[in-house]
Design an enzyme around this catalytic site. Structure first.
Site, PDB file in Angstrom:
ATOM      1  CB  SER A 270     -35.418  34.952  11.802  1.00 39.49           C
ATOM      2  OG  SER A 270     -36.602  34.608  12.495  1.00 39.49           O
ATOM      3  CE  LYS A 271     -35.894  34.197   4.147  1.00 40.33           C
ATOM      4  NZ  LYS A 271     -35.217  35.486   4.285  1.00 40.33           N
ATOM      5  NE  ARG A 272     -39.143  32.686  14.928  1.00 40.33           N
ATOM      6  CZ  ARG A 272     -39.242  33.423  16.038  1.00 40.33           C
ATOM      7  NH1 ARG A 272     -40.422  33.707  16.526  1.00 40.33           N
ATOM      8  NH2 ARG A 272     -38.161  33.881  16.629  1.00 40.33           N
ATOM      9  CG  HIS A 273     -39.541  37.974  13.451  1.00 45.60           C
ATOM     10  ND1 HIS A 273     -38.296  37.423  13.547  1.00 45.60           N
ATOM     11  CD2 HIS A 273     -40.132  37.786  14.648  1.00 45.60           C
ATOM     12  CE1 HIS A 273     -38.128  36.936  14.765  1.00 45.60           C
ATOM     13  NE2 HIS A 273     -39.224  37.132  15.448  1.00 45.60           N
ATOM     14  N   GLY A 274     -41.299  37.813   9.018  1.00 45.34           N
ATOM     15  CA  GLY A 274     -41.629  38.499   7.775  1.00 45.34           C
ATOM     16  C   GLY A 274     -40.374  38.758   6.978  1.00 45.34           C
TER      17      GLY A 274
END
Length: 486
Positions: free
Chosen positions: A256-260
């Site tokens: 997800s976005k949280r991972h880049g």
RNA sequence: GCUCCCAUCGUCUAGAGGCCUAGGACAACACCCUUUCACGGUGUAGACGGGGAUUCGAAUUCCCCUGGGAGUACCA
């Protein structure tokens, strides 16, 4: 004829997971001389957006995954956007109702919610009660003001085509998969607003579009059982299914976005080459028979066998992608690279360089690039009359006596040097030799010059840098260093 | 909770009963090359989750456990 499809839902930019599914479908089609179809699943109008559709098109094309049929190019089985197919689904739903494989359901959201709460309380799996399954004509008449949803009659379909309540199919990558259909509640196929649900629309479309093989993520396994039942109830032959493991983030959660970056377009904006991305993604679950990992999509297609695809999840790690990207950058021809780099050089005034100088700059700075955007921080010293010297460089390199001595002499000697790379090479050779006799290492000599001219201790080939900058800028920078530290 | 899927180095994987003292790639580390950084080269370290069973023999087959993932909507 093999026909496969990728059916993204335009509720976001093209995700790398979707890209991998698309890739494997594409590879399967190429390998088997089949057709690759793009269908946009935009039945949920609320969450769909035109912007995303464009992004999906562009990303897929950038990856080299061109489709034979789709919303933009057409084909014999269109339209290829579900939103344009709304009039198709009701007739098939009607057929199912007439055959007894589906029925109208008047349950309200509140009633359904109550059922779910009850089964949660009893720690049981929620299965729709089926309370609308056997409504009498009288009751239906009473409710005729309300618009019903249509539910699929799971047990009826199961009994009609199978001996037991178990349904199984042979998955292309996972082998035999089974499910007890008595655990599947009668699910909605047509919403009360008249639009089909995912499970129904996919089956109708795949059937009508004559899709022969469905390759998708394993998050669809439970849907597959429902879909097979619908195919059977519709009197159609179900396609073959292949379920791929998921792509996970390094912490083993969903990417997800949280991972880049998660969208293909975000990767390209960061400076990843689509050729590298697609190559890397292919290696998640598939491996080349000859051990040669760097391969074009076409080469991969020749070697691709769906049965060899790994059935486990895989983690998306940047290390290998980065390495792969650097390998692809190295292989780029200079003109292509020059253009690819331009967006990442926007903050610099390239008009100050001739084409030959720009070419040379790229030639000498390309080697360490992992992603294209690395160039941004690697080239500031090619621009401007002055240069910003890093504090540590000032203290550790420039503020030494040796450096000042080197720079003073360099400033004098170079006044009448020709600043071509060839000439500089020769002159610098002599220059280093002179200091070597005095016990100053060639390394130190060059460090002093590099530090004064570029403000750094590391960077591109210094002789070439000097030639690109020219005598005026070089000596200007050396002089200001001498003045400042005097 | 229920159902399903998966399980080899840190990561991606090779391995379909003896070829495995488990191979490769990335990352890590060391050395070499070198007017920097890097590239490149050469090496080192590093895994069959646990327990049973089958077999002369198991990473490979079966079962259990554990761990991870997914699904469980009138979302797709």
């Amino acid at each position: 004829m093999y026909r496969v499809r990728i059916a993204p839902s335009p509720s976001g930019n093209l995700h790398v997971g979707t890209a991998r599914t698309a890739l494997f479908n594409y590879l399967f089609a190429k390998k088997n001389n089949g057709q690759f179809i793009l269908r946009i699943e935009d039945t949920d109008l609320e969450r769909s957006d035109k912007e995303y559709i464009k992004n999906i098109f562009d990303s897929l094309k950038a990856l080299g995954l061109n489709w034979d049929e789709g919303p933009d190019v057409g084909g014999d089985y269109g339209p290829y956007s579900q939103s344009e197919r709304f009039d198709i689904y009701p007739e098939f739903a009607k057929k199912l109702v007439e055959a007894g494989f589906a029925y109208e359901c008047f349950c309200t959201p509140e009633e359904l919610e109550a059922e779910k709460e009850l089964s949660a309380k009893n720690k049981q799996a929620y299965v729709y009660s089926g309370k609308c399954k056997n409504l009498s004509d009288e009751e239906k008449l009473k409710r005729q003001e309300e618009v019903p949803a249509i539910r699929f009659n799971v047990s009826k379909a199961q009994k009609a085509f199978h001996d037991s309540s178990e349904l199984s199919f042979n998955d292309l990558v996972k082998g035999v998969l089974k499910q007890d259909t008595s655990l599947i509640g009668d699910f909605v196929i047509m919403k009360s607003n008249g639009t089909p649900t995912y499970n129904f629309a996919v089956v109708v479309d795949d059937m009508l579009m004559k899709i022969s093989h469905i390759i998708r993520g394993e998050d669809h396994i439970s849907n597959t059982f429902k879909q097979i039942l619908i195919y059977e109830a519709l009197g159609a032959q179900a396609p073959k299914f292949g379920h791929l493991g998921m792509i996970l983030a390094p912490d083993r959660s969903k990417l997800s976005k949280r991972h880049g970056a998660t969208a293909v377009s975000e990767f390209t904006e960061k400076g990843y080459l689509t050729e590298a991305l697609v190559n890397f993604i292919a290696l998640l679950g598939w491996s080349p028979s000859d051990g040669q990992e760097i391969k074009s999509v076409n080469e991969i297609a020749e070697d691709f066998r769906i049965h060899d695809v790994s059935s486990s999840n895989s983690i998306f790690e940047y290390d290998k992608l980065n390495w792969m990207n650097s390998q692809y950058i190295k292989k780029l021809d200079i003109e292509t690279l020059k253009n690819a780099l331009r967006p990442f050089l926007a903050q610099y005034d390239l008009s100050g360089l001739t084409d030959a100088q720009y070419t040379r700059m790229v030639e000498i700075t390309r080697e360490p690039l992992t992603i294209l955007s690395d160039i941004t921080n690697d080239v500031p010293y090619f621009f401007g009359d002055t240069v910003k010297v890093e504090p540590e460089v000032q203290a550790e390199v420039l503020d030494t006596e040796t450096s000042r001595k080197v720079l003073r002499e360099f400033y004098n000697d170079a006044q009448n040097w020709e600043f071509s790379e060839e000439a500089l090479h020769e002159k610098l050779d002599e220059f280093r030799a002179k200091f070597k006799e005095q016990g100053i290492k060639p390394k130190e000599t060059m460090w002093a010059i590099r530090a004064a001219v570029t403000g750094r201790t590391r960077g591109a080939d210094i002789t070439a840098v000097l030639a690109i900058l020219g005598r005026e800028k070089v000596l200007g920078r050396v002089n200001s260093e001498l003045v400042n530290s005097a």
